[in-house]
Design an enzyme around this catalytic site. Structure first.
Site, PDB file in Angstrom:
ATOM      1  N   LYS A  32     -65.495  -8.018  11.244  1.00 41.85           N
ATOM      2  CA  LYS A  32     -64.259  -8.006  10.463  1.00 41.85           C
ATOM      3  C   LYS A  32     -64.485  -8.735   9.150  1.00 41.85           C
ATOM      4  O   LYS A  32     -64.928  -9.874   9.125  1.00 41.85           O
ATOM      5  CB  LYS A  32     -63.119  -8.686  11.230  1.00 41.85           C
ATOM      6  CG  LYS A  32     -61.796  -8.691  10.439  1.00 41.85           C
ATOM      7  CD  LYS A  32     -60.645  -9.230  11.265  1.00 41.85           C
ATOM      8  CE  LYS A  32     -60.476 -10.716  11.186  1.00 41.85           C
ATOM      9  NZ  LYS A  32     -59.822 -11.209   9.970  1.00 41.85           N
ATOM     10  N   ASP A  59     -59.988  -6.100   6.918  1.00 43.94           N
ATOM     11  CA  ASP A  59     -58.667  -6.670   7.227  1.00 43.94           C
ATOM     12  C   ASP A  59     -57.957  -7.077   5.933  1.00 43.94           C
ATOM     13  O   ASP A  59     -57.913  -8.248   5.575  1.00 43.94           O
ATOM     14  CB  ASP A  59     -58.906  -7.883   8.152  1.00 43.94           C
ATOM     15  CG  ASP A  59     -57.630  -8.568   8.587  1.00 43.94           C
ATOM     16  OD1 ASP A  59     -56.544  -7.978   8.468  1.00 43.94           O
ATOM     17  OD2 ASP A  59     -57.734  -9.726   9.061  1.00 43.94           O
ATOM     18  N   LYS A  61     -54.714  -5.796   5.075  1.00 47.29           N
ATOM     19  CA  LYS A  61     -53.249  -5.778   5.298  1.00 47.29           C
ATOM     20  C   LYS A  61     -52.481  -5.259   4.094  1.00 47.29           C
ATOM     21  O   LYS A  61     -51.683  -5.970   3.485  1.00 47.29           O
ATOM     22  CB  LYS A  61     -52.752  -7.178   5.668  1.00 47.29           C
ATOM     23  CG  LYS A  61     -53.413  -7.785   6.886  1.00 47.29           C
ATOM     24  CD  LYS A  61     -52.784  -9.121   7.256  1.00 47.29           C
ATOM     25  CE  LYS A  61     -53.404  -9.761   8.478  1.00 47.29           C
ATOM     26  NZ  LYS A  61     -54.746 -10.319   8.249  1.00 47.29           N
ATOM     27  N   ASP A  64     -47.462  -1.921  -0.090  1.00 45.28           N
ATOM     28  CA  ASP A  64     -46.994  -1.587  -1.449  1.00 45.28           C
ATOM     29  C   ASP A  64     -46.226  -0.276  -1.338  1.00 45.28           C
ATOM     30  O   ASP A  64     -45.950   0.174  -0.227  1.00 45.28           O
ATOM     31  CB  ASP A  64     -48.204  -1.480  -2.399  1.00 45.28           C
ATOM     32  CG  ASP A  64     -47.837  -1.815  -3.842  1.00 45.28           C
ATOM     33  OD1 ASP A  64     -46.798  -1.328  -4.334  1.00 45.28           O
ATOM     34  OD2 ASP A  64     -48.602  -2.552  -4.494  1.00 45.28           O
ATOM     35  N   THR A  68     -49.140   4.095  -3.917  1.00 46.35           N
ATOM     36  CA  THR A  68     -50.189   3.099  -4.207  1.00 46.35           C
ATOM     37  C   THR A  68     -51.046   2.831  -2.976  1.00 46.35           C
ATOM     38  O   THR A  68     -52.281   2.773  -3.073  1.00 46.35           O
ATOM     39  CB  THR A  68     -49.534   1.792  -4.708  1.00 46.35           C
ATOM     40  OG1 THR A  68     -48.781   2.112  -5.873  1.00 46.35           O
ATOM     41  CG2 THR A  68     -50.554   0.721  -5.021  1.00 46.35           C
ATOM     42  N   THR A 113     -49.169 -13.621  13.802  1.00 45.22           N
ATOM     43  CA  THR A 113     -48.985 -14.584  14.900  1.00 45.22           C
ATOM     44  C   THR A 113     -48.706 -15.989  14.375  1.00 45.22           C
ATOM     45  O   THR A 113     -48.304 -16.860  15.133  1.00 45.22           O
ATOM     46  CB  THR A 113     -50.221 -14.609  15.834  1.00 45.22           C
ATOM     47  OG1 THR A 113     -51.397 -14.666  15.021  1.00 45.22           O
ATOM     48  CG2 THR A 113     -50.276 -13.391  16.702  1.00 45.22           C
ATOM     49  N   GLY A 204     -63.482 -15.236  15.996  1.00 46.25           N
ATOM     50  CA  GLY A 204     -64.088 -15.916  14.856  1.00 46.25           C
ATOM     51  C   GLY A 204     -64.895 -17.112  15.309  1.00 46.25           C
ATOM     52  O   GLY A 204     -66.031 -16.991  15.787  1.00 46.25           O
ATOM     53  N   ARG A 205     -64.252 -18.275  15.189  1.00 41.10           N
ATOM     54  CA  ARG A 205     -64.985 -19.528  15.371  1.00 41.10           C
ATOM     55  C   ARG A 205     -65.669 -19.699  16.720  1.00 41.10           C
ATOM     56  O   ARG A 205     -66.686 -20.393  16.797  1.00 41.10           O
ATOM     57  CB  ARG A 205     -64.045 -20.703  15.072  1.00 41.10           C
ATOM     58  CG  ARG A 205     -63.756 -20.815  13.586  1.00 41.10           C
ATOM     59  CD  ARG A 205     -62.519 -21.618  13.281  1.00 41.10           C
ATOM     60  NE  ARG A 205     -61.324 -20.885  13.646  1.00 41.10           N
ATOM     61  CZ  ARG A 205     -60.079 -21.325  13.439  1.00 41.10           C
ATOM     62  NH1 ARG A 205     -59.890 -22.504  12.889  1.00 41.10           N
ATOM     63  NH2 ARG A 205     -59.049 -20.596  13.785  1.00 41.10           N
TER      64      ARG A 205
HETATM   65  O1  C5P Z   1     -61.657 -18.285  14.330  1.00 42.05           O
HETATM   66  P1  C5P Z   1     -60.639 -17.423  15.017  1.00 42.05           P
HETATM   67  O2  C5P Z   1     -61.159 -16.766  16.275  1.00 42.05           O
HETATM   68  O3  C5P Z   1     -59.318 -18.134  15.213  1.00 42.05           O
HETATM   69  O4  C5P Z   1     -60.394 -16.232  13.963  1.00 42.05           O
HETATM   70  C1  C5P Z   1     -59.440 -15.234  14.213  1.00 42.05           C
HETATM   71  C2  C5P Z   1     -59.471 -14.233  13.105  1.00 42.05           C
HETATM   72  O5  C5P Z   1     -58.399 -13.311  13.313  1.00 42.05           O
HETATM   73  C3  C5P Z   1     -59.262 -14.794  11.704  1.00 42.05           C
HETATM   74  O6  C5P Z   1     -60.011 -13.966  10.821  1.00 42.05           O
HETATM   75  C4  C5P Z   1     -57.781 -14.646  11.477  1.00 42.05           C
HETATM   76  O7  C5P Z   1     -57.447 -14.498  10.123  1.00 42.05           O
HETATM   77  C5  C5P Z   1     -57.496 -13.341  12.212  1.00 42.05           C
HETATM   78  N1  C5P Z   1     -56.117 -13.138  12.615  1.00 42.05           N
HETATM   79  C6  C5P Z   1     -55.426 -13.987  13.456  1.00 42.05           C
HETATM   80  N2  C5P Z   1     -54.136 -13.721  13.802  1.00 42.05           N
HETATM   81  C7  C5P Z   1     -53.540 -12.624  13.327  1.00 42.05           C
HETATM   82  C8  C5P Z   1     -54.224 -11.755  12.471  1.00 42.05           C
HETATM   83  C9  C5P Z   1     -55.522 -12.043  12.137  1.00 42.05           C
HETATM   84  O8  C5P Z   1     -55.972 -14.974  13.896  1.00 42.05           O
HETATM   85  N3  C5P Z   1     -52.312 -12.341  13.704  1.00 42.05           N
END
Ligand code: C5P
Length: 226
Positions: A32, A59, A61, A64, A68, A113, A204-205
């Protein structure tokens, strides 16, 4: 469509992204790319990572007027983006314009969220229960021709109930048991996300900050896909 783990590349630039990807050895996960990385590096990063063998969820989002958004989606489609998203609050005509111009998997963002029910009602001025708004937005996404939504794993059963089991739920907010939640509030493990019916998890992390990202990715896939 098969279940998969998507790694959120929340890095400031190409260099940090490549350093991370090199730690994954031969693995070529679905990635992503968010606003930070895309705005820093431009469309070239999509081409570069596609060339390396990754599928890409961009991602951005979009939100508009329909014309567009439709034209912008056509550009993103030309980059070979596999998955992209628009805000459901942009309305059915806007989402339909996006869907008409994108050949990959298009998702709707229902309510972020990070938005609590109180903020949605007092600041976004939608005076309804959050759960109803998410379900109704899901229905709008389906009618507009989208393939699914981005939502919390906890909302996956509601979305599948409202929109059908084949409507995709792509869910962030994933942590391994015992990991720190950090800024995420409503988190689940990969195996709970699987039980709740998530189609794709965005992680992510828990992978990017792991001591051994390759092992964390493999563990995540095993827990989620089996
Ligand atoms: O590090 P972590 O696992 O929390 O990252 C979650 C990823 O998902 C981030 O890129 C965050 O911006 C994205 N995200 C989220 N909640 C959402 C939409 C996207 O955590 N509702």
């Amino acid at each position: 469509m098969g279940k998969d783990v998507i790694i959120a590349c929340d890095f400031p630039g190409m260099e940090e992204t490549m350093t991370f990807l090199e730690k994954l050895g031969e693995e070529r996960p679905y990635l992503k790319i968010g606003m930070e990385l895309f705005y820093a590096e431009g469309p070239g990063i999509v081409k570069r990572l596609k060339g390396r063998g990754h599928r890409i969820f961009l991602d951005l989002k979009l939100h508009d007027i329909p014309n567009t958004v439709g034209r912008a989606m056509k550009v993103l489609d030309g980059l070979g983006v596999d998955m992209c998203n628009v805000h459901a609050s942009g309305g059915v005509a806007m989402m339909a314009a996006a869907a008409e111009n994108f050949s990959g998997t298009l998702l709707g963002v229902t309510q972020l969220t990070s938005t609590t029910e109180e903020v949605m009602q007092k600041e976004i001025l939608i005076d309804r229960p959050l759960k109803d708004v998410v379900a109704e937005y899901g229905g709008n996404c389906r009618r507009a021709g989208l393939a699914g939504v981005v939502c919390s794993p906890l909302e996956a059963p509601v979305i599948h109930g409202e929109c059908g089991g084949d409507f995709l739920t792509v869910t962030p907010g994933i942590r391994f048991a015992g990991d720190a939640a950090a800024d995420q509030r409503r988190v689940t493990t990969p195996s709970v996300a699987r039980e709740l019916g998530s189609d794709y998890i965005v992680v992510g992390r828990s992978i990017t900050a792991a001591e051994d990202p390759q092992a964390a990715y493999i563990k995540c896939r095993k827990e989620f896909i089996g």
